[in-house]
Design an enzyme around this catalytic site. Structure first.
Site, PDB file in Angstrom:
ATOM      1  N   SER A  89       1.068  -1.143   0.043  1.00 25.53           N
ATOM      2  CA  SER A  89       0.109   0.350   0.038  1.00 25.53           C
ATOM      3  C   SER A  89       0.742   1.135  -0.048  1.00 25.53           C
ATOM      4  O   SER A  89       2.099   1.595   0.934  1.00 25.53           O
ATOM      5  CB  SER A  89      -0.794  -0.272   1.345  1.00 25.53           C
ATOM      6  OG  SER A  89      -2.432  -0.905   0.947  1.00 25.53           O
ATOM      7  N   HIS A 137      -3.606   1.021  -4.810  1.00 23.46           N
ATOM      8  CA  HIS A 137      -3.005  -0.334  -5.685  1.00 23.46           C
ATOM      9  C   HIS A 137      -3.521  -0.109  -6.915  1.00 23.46           C
ATOM     10  O   HIS A 137      -4.690  -0.148  -7.301  1.00 23.46           O
ATOM     11  CB  HIS A 137      -3.714  -1.480  -4.630  1.00 23.46           C
ATOM     12  CG  HIS A 137      -3.032  -1.733  -3.606  1.00 23.46           C
ATOM     13  ND1 HIS A 137      -1.742  -2.481  -3.332  1.00 23.46           N
ATOM     14  CD2 HIS A 137      -3.399  -1.565  -2.091  1.00 23.46           C
ATOM     15  CE1 HIS A 137      -1.679  -2.607  -2.194  1.00 23.46           C
ATOM     16  NE2 HIS A 137      -2.663  -1.821  -1.564  1.00 23.46           N
ATOM     17  N   HIS A 168      -6.488  -8.321  -2.695  1.00 24.76           N
ATOM     18  CA  HIS A 168      -5.712  -8.928  -0.738  1.00 24.76           C
ATOM     19  C   HIS A 168      -7.567  -9.974  -0.508  1.00 24.76           C
ATOM     20  O   HIS A 168      -7.879  -9.567  -1.271  1.00 24.76           O
ATOM     21  CB  HIS A 168      -6.162  -8.242   0.011  1.00 24.76           C
ATOM     22  CG  HIS A 168      -5.294  -6.660   0.106  1.00 24.76           C
ATOM     23  ND1 HIS A 168      -5.548  -5.706  -1.329  1.00 24.76           N
ATOM     24  CD2 HIS A 168      -3.929  -6.819   0.864  1.00 24.76           C
ATOM     25  CE1 HIS A 168      -4.133  -4.841  -0.790  1.00 24.76           C
ATOM     26  NE2 HIS A 168      -3.831  -5.088  -0.006  1.00 24.76           N
ATOM     27  N   TYR A 194      -9.584  -9.079   1.763  1.00 23.91           N
ATOM     28  CA  TYR A 194     -10.580  -8.682   1.975  1.00 23.91           C
ATOM     29  C   TYR A 194     -11.373  -8.267   1.512  1.00 23.91           C
ATOM     30  O   TYR A 194     -12.423  -7.579   1.046  1.00 23.91           O
ATOM     31  CB  TYR A 194     -10.817  -7.938   3.290  1.00 23.91           C
ATOM     32  CG  TYR A 194      -9.714  -6.572   2.870  1.00 23.91           C
ATOM     33  CD1 TYR A 194      -9.881  -5.685   1.725  1.00 23.91           C
ATOM     34  CD2 TYR A 194      -8.451  -6.615   2.922  1.00 23.91           C
ATOM     35  CE1 TYR A 194      -8.946  -4.339   1.844  1.00 23.91           C
ATOM     36  CE2 TYR A 194      -7.071  -5.601   2.612  1.00 23.91           C
ATOM     37  CZ  TYR A 194      -7.552  -4.519   1.997  1.00 23.91           C
ATOM     38  OH  TYR A 194      -6.863  -3.832   1.809  1.00 23.91           O
ATOM     39  N   GLU A 195     -10.975  -8.265   0.158  1.00 28.15           N
ATOM     40  CA  GLU A 195     -10.929  -7.697  -1.729  1.00 28.15           C
ATOM     41  C   GLU A 195     -12.486  -8.633  -1.980  1.00 28.15           C
ATOM     42  O   GLU A 195     -13.434  -8.734  -2.938  1.00 28.15           O
ATOM     43  CB  GLU A 195     -10.244  -7.669  -2.560  1.00 28.15           C
ATOM     44  CG  GLU A 195      -9.518  -6.293  -2.238  1.00 28.15           C
ATOM     45  CD  GLU A 195      -8.623  -5.543  -3.254  1.00 28.15           C
ATOM     46  OE1 GLU A 195      -8.908  -5.202  -4.449  1.00 28.15           O
ATOM     47  OE2 GLU A 195      -7.542  -6.303  -2.579  1.00 28.15           O
ATOM     48  N   ALA A 206       2.529  -2.034   3.697  1.00 29.64           N
ATOM     49  CA  ALA A 206       2.439  -1.945   5.302  1.00 29.64           C
ATOM     50  C   ALA A 206       1.724  -2.487   6.268  1.00 29.64           C
ATOM     51  O   ALA A 206       0.868  -2.988   5.880  1.00 29.64           O
ATOM     52  CB  ALA A 206       1.427  -0.446   4.831  1.00 29.64           C
ATOM     53  N   MET A 265      -2.398  -7.178   5.951  1.00 27.48           N
ATOM     54  CA  MET A 265      -3.245  -7.710   5.224  1.00 27.48           C
ATOM     55  C   MET A 265      -2.809  -8.701   4.439  1.00 27.48           C
ATOM     56  O   MET A 265      -3.431  -8.555   3.349  1.00 27.48           O
ATOM     57  CB  MET A 265      -5.048  -6.864   5.202  1.00 27.48           C
ATOM     58  CG  MET A 265      -5.376  -5.939   6.768  1.00 27.48           C
ATOM     59  SD  MET A 265      -6.638  -4.988   6.177  1.00 27.48           S
ATOM     60  CE  MET A 265      -6.233  -4.062   6.995  1.00 27.48           C
ATOM     61  N   SER A 266      -1.626  -9.034   3.967  1.00 27.62           N
ATOM     62  CA  SER A 266      -1.074  -9.466   3.032  1.00 27.62           C
ATOM     63  C   SER A 266       0.253 -10.106   3.525  1.00 27.62           C
ATOM     64  O   SER A 266       0.364 -10.858   4.673  1.00 27.62           O
ATOM     65  CB  SER A 266      -0.902  -8.424   1.723  1.00 27.62           C
ATOM     66  OG  SER A 266       0.082  -7.738   2.321  1.00 27.62           O
ATOM     67  N   ASN A 295       2.134   2.625  11.114  1.00 27.29           N
ATOM     68  CA  ASN A 295       1.386   3.091  12.568  1.00 27.29           C
ATOM     69  C   ASN A 295       2.018   1.861  13.908  1.00 27.29           C
ATOM     70  O   ASN A 295       2.657   1.278  13.488  1.00 27.29           O
ATOM     71  CB  ASN A 295      -0.075   2.896  12.006  1.00 27.29           C
ATOM     72  CG  ASN A 295      -1.035   1.443  11.715  1.00 27.29           C
ATOM     73  OD1 ASN A 295      -0.539   0.888  10.768  1.00 27.29           O
ATOM     74  ND2 ASN A 295      -1.395   0.841  12.340  1.00 27.29           N
ATOM     75  N   HIS A 331      -6.287   3.822   7.032  1.00 23.76           N
ATOM     76  CA  HIS A 331      -5.412   4.325   5.530  1.00 23.76           C
ATOM     77  C   HIS A 331      -5.021   5.146   4.894  1.00 23.76           C
ATOM     78  O   HIS A 331      -3.703   5.258   4.020  1.00 23.76           O
ATOM     79  CB  HIS A 331      -6.633   3.139   4.668  1.00 23.76           C
ATOM     80  CG  HIS A 331      -5.777   2.774   3.205  1.00 23.76           C
ATOM     81  ND1 HIS A 331      -4.614   1.892   3.711  1.00 23.76           N
ATOM     82  CD2 HIS A 331      -6.102   2.475   1.708  1.00 23.76           C
ATOM     83  CE1 HIS A 331      -4.504   1.669   2.454  1.00 23.76           C
ATOM     84  NE2 HIS A 331      -4.815   2.595   1.404  1.00 23.76           N
TER      85      HIS A 331
END
Ligand SMILES: O=P(O)(O)O[C@@H]1C[C@H](O)[C@@H](CO)O1
Ligand SMILES: Nc1nc2[nH]cnc2c(=O)[nH]1
Length: 352
Positions: free
Chosen positions: A86, A117, A139, A141-142, A169, A272-273, A296, A312
């Protein structure tokens, strides 16, 4: 859908209700038996494309077709594959003599749906090496199954890629990690795997790799050591760590209880990846280098007074700020790899 974009109903009527068969039906007599059975007016090619879109796993031949499309279209055979995390799409912007493929125009390729992306595959030269970079990953979640998320890694393999560079990230759970730090991944905790999900689920195609691949030493130690040396030369060694990444399904960021649990498990950074991409790469025997940009800090205390809610926009902003350092690290490492002979040669057997 028919080729004209109209929907065929189960009795063979078009949704416009006027005709029993589409006007171009005669041109479509060459249907598969399967398509005929469900009175579908798709051509065999369209029918196959729809099936692929619906399937969780891609047959070897389809992945080969995608790889051929890229190799022929670019006139290049890349040796290194890069997945941009990201906000880290600039890793692909530094590629020279680039041939760019939009995901939508690559046959049977999924599309990117997340901000940061871009959805482009860039093939070209970086530090003298032929590389292909994904400006945009997929991802879980997509809504994509894991096998689809990491299908491009297999495309890379069939294009000739030996090394996968995966970047992401991530939130820093290790209290020593600061925003903007880089964590070189030396291991992972596969939380989606704990929940019974794997990119290798389903029938195994041995042309890619074994049914039960081992994952110890997945992250190439020589590449980690080289990256640490490069970090030193760049003067960023105090902002560099070697740690453990974990991938959760997202798209929610973690609760404090979840972060505490991850920390107890030895996780340093969470995202998440990447994990499913690494699994897919190791399955087909690619060498892996991966790093997380800490965008973060994850608070694991309920009474933390700082505003610690991840978002995000912040992730993207930090990635933008640190893109120069990330690009330099990747470029220098690729320069070192390029100086080494291709694997398979006698000299390479002793090297990375
Ligand atoms: O693609 P990566 O893993 O770099 O992206 C992370 C995880 C989510 O997609 C997003 C959350 O901000 O950043
Ligand atoms: N899961 C997760 N993904 C991230 N990507 C960037 N930051 C984070 C985070 O804190 N948690």
């Amino acid at each position: 859908m028919t080729g004209s974009g109209k929907v065929a109903t189960s009795n063979g009527n078009h949704s416009n209700g006027h005709s029993n068969k589409p006007a171009d039906y005669t041109a479509r007599e060459n249907q598969t038996d399967e398509a005929k059975k469900i009175q579908c007016y798709l051509t065999p090619e369209e029918f196959r494309a729809v099936r692929i879109m619906q399937e969780d796993t891609y047959p070897y031949e389809v992945i080969q077709e995608i790889a051929d499309f890229i190799v022929k279209g670019s006139g290049m055979r890349p040796r290194i594959g890069i997945i941009c995390g990201s906000g880290l799409g600039s890793l692909a912007d530094i590629i020279q003599d680039a041939k760019v493929f939009e995901y939508e125009k690559i046959p049977n390729f999924p599309v990117s749906t997340v901000e940061g992306h871009a959805g482009k595959l860039v093939v070209g030269n970086l530090e003298g090496a032929c590389v292909m970079a994904m400006q945009g990953r997929f991802h879980f979640y997509e809504g994509y199954p894991l096998a689809k998320c990491s299908m491009p890694v297999r495309v890379m393999k069939l294009c000739g890629v030996e090394y996968l560079f995966a970047t992401n990230a991530a939130g820093g759970i290790n209290p020593k990690y600061m925003v903007g730090d880089i964590m070189l991944m030396h291991d992972h905790v596969n939380m989606l795997g704990f929940a019974g999900n794997s990119p290798l689920q389903g029938p195994n195609d041995p042309r890619f790799g074994p049914r039960f691949p081992a994952l110890v030493n997945s992250y190439n130690k020589d590449l980690i050591n080289k990256a640490l040396e490069i970090g030193k030369a760049m003067g960023i060694e105090s902002n560099m760590h070697v740690g453990v990444y974990s991938c959760l399904g997202g798209p929610t960021y973690e609760t404090i209880a979840e972060l505490k649990a991850l920390r107890l498990m030895g996780v340093d950074a969470v995202g998440m990846s990447t994990v499913h991409e690494v699994i897919t790469a190791r399955h087909c025997d690619m060498k892996v280098f991966a790093f997380s940009l800490i965008t973060n800090k994850c608070s694991i205390e309920y009474d933390d007074k700082r505003d610690q809610e991840a978002n995000h926009e912040e992730v993207m902003a930090v990635a933008k700020n640190r893109q120069k350092a990330c690009c330099e690290l990747v470029s220098r490492l690729i320069r070192e790899i390029h100086a080494m002979p291709p694997s398979g040669t006698q000299a390479a057997k002793t090297g990375v």
